[in-house]
Design an enzyme around this catalytic site. Structure first.
Site, PDB file in Angstrom:
ATOM      1  N   ASP A  93       9.688  27.645  -4.617  1.00  0.00           N
ATOM      2  CA  ASP A  93       9.449  27.285  -5.776  1.00  0.00           C
ATOM      3  C   ASP A  93      10.313  26.828  -6.297  1.00  0.00           C
ATOM      4  OD1 ASP A  93       6.221  26.915  -4.599  1.00  0.00           O
ATOM      5  OD2 ASP A  93       5.946  28.104  -6.720  1.00  0.00           O
ATOM      6  N   ASP A 241      -0.384  40.410 -11.375  1.00  0.00           N
ATOM      7  CA  ASP A 241       0.166  41.244 -10.488  1.00  0.00           C
ATOM      8  C   ASP A 241      -0.765  42.677 -11.051  1.00  0.00           C
ATOM      9  OD1 ASP A 241       1.690  41.203 -12.163  1.00  0.00           O
ATOM     10  OD2 ASP A 241       3.373  42.394 -11.409  1.00  0.00           O
TER      11      ASP A 241
END
Length: 363
Positions: A93, A241
């Site tokens: 990215d 996460d």
């Protein structure tokens, strides 16, 4: 006296919250010590049998990693695992010149026969969670290993982790973080100390009793089916996460933590980077508390103790706020103690809370 009572109530509430957290940590310490004596393990794959070797996709989510990108790629391709059962996705990215250099390096490695691809996005929606989710669409593996750019897994890392997925109930295997630059400075030593407490006492203490633990964002491996079943990656918190970990465990997927498998990484060496990391972890934890609290306490498939540890885990960042409140209010509390003799009994009782400090010291 109204202000004084407000101060007393806030101060007492923070002390009680800290005490609850201290007792939870003490319980995790007992769990950890008991777990060290328990050597029972579950079923494992026999990797000498080609039919039992699972297909693995390694995802490397990166963003403007000019200084470590080449080292990361050169290290990942050294992993000792059958090439016909291994795929590497570089989820890039980046918005700087590293996009070009990374692509060139990936093409160079691919020319040697390694199954490695360079995946970029025009829209960085969801940030890391969005990149992982997009890569998952094309992932060939039934298992998904994830490494951040500053992590350097050892060559036998996959062989030590994938074997545990023979148990069909296991959705995640997480390994312990190591520290390549632990002794660089006082700052790195402090960070290593705090992380070691998490990766020993907390992770083992929770996991050994079936309480919720979290995938730490890197140096772990997911069953692809688990990610999909839990609702896939979501980018509405800063700690995607932790979010996915709780959603997966609420779906009855088991997590396995391997304390004896260490994945080395570099700690932030400047205070600005450490502050940025801590901000992300603490705000993300608070966001996940707001998102997951009702789901945890209302779940019918987990016991009370697991719910309690889960809530306190999600409230972890709030403990720092309570410590700050106690520190700031200690000054007006000294004034109240000296000016209002009839509250003497209250302050005698409050001295009991020194036990929190003792517990944290022991842990």
């Amino acid at each position: 006296m109204i202000l004084e009572w407000i101060c007393i109530i806030i101060y007492s509430t923070s002390l009680v919250m800290i005490l609850f957290y201290a007792f939870a940590q003490l319980n995790l310490l007992f769990n950890y010590l008991a777990a060290r004596k328990n050597t029972v393990d579950g079923p494992t794959f026999n990797l000498d049998n080609p039919a039992e070797i699972p297909y693995v996709t390694i995802q490397l989510p990166v963003f403007n990693e000019a200084y470590v990108m080449e080292r990361l790629l050169d290290n990942i391709v050294l992993l000792d695992y059958p090439h016909e059962k291994l795929e590497i996705q570089v989820l890039d990215d980046s918005t700087d010149e590293t996009v070009v250099t990374t692509k060139a390096h990936v093409e160079k490695l691919a020319a040697t026969g390694i199954d490695i691809t360079h995946i970029t996005r025009e829209n960085r929606v969801g940030f890391k969670a969005g990149a992982l989710k997009e890569g998952l669409v094309e992932a060939k593996g039934e298992l998904i290993a994830i490494f951040d750019a500053d992590f350097l897994p050892q060559t036998d890392w996959l062989k030590k982790t994938v074997i545990h997925f023979k148990d069909p109930e296991i959705g995640v295997v997480q390994t312990r973080w190591g520290h390549l630059n632990r002794d660089y400075s006082i700052l790195t030593q402090i960070q290593a100390f705090a992380l070691d407490a998490h990766f020993t006492l907390e992770q083992v203490g929770r996991n050994s009793k079936g309480h919720f633990i979290n995938f730490n964002g890197t140096a772990g491996i997911w069953r692809k089916e688990t990610i999909i079943d839990a609702g896939n990656w979501e980018g509405d918190t800063l700690t995607e996460d932790l979010d996915l970990s709780y959603r997966a465990q609420l779906k009855n997927w088991k997590f396995k933590y391997l304390e004896d498998v260490t994945t080395p990484a570099e700690l932030p060496i400047v205070i600005s980077a450490a502050r940025s990391q801590q901000f992300r972890w603490n705000k993300g934890g608070a966001e996940n508390f707001r998102k997951m609290f009702k789901r945890v306490v209302s779940s019918s498939n987990i016991d009370f103790k697991t719910k309690l540890h889960g809530v306190l885990h999600l409230l972890n960042s709030t403990m720092f706020l309570n410590v700050l409140i106690v520190g700031l209010l200690s000054i007006p509390m000294l004034y109240i103690k000296n000016e209002y003799a009839h509250l003497r009994v209250y302050f005698i009782v409050m001295s009991f809370f020194v036990i929190s400090t003792i517990i944290f010291f022991i842990c």
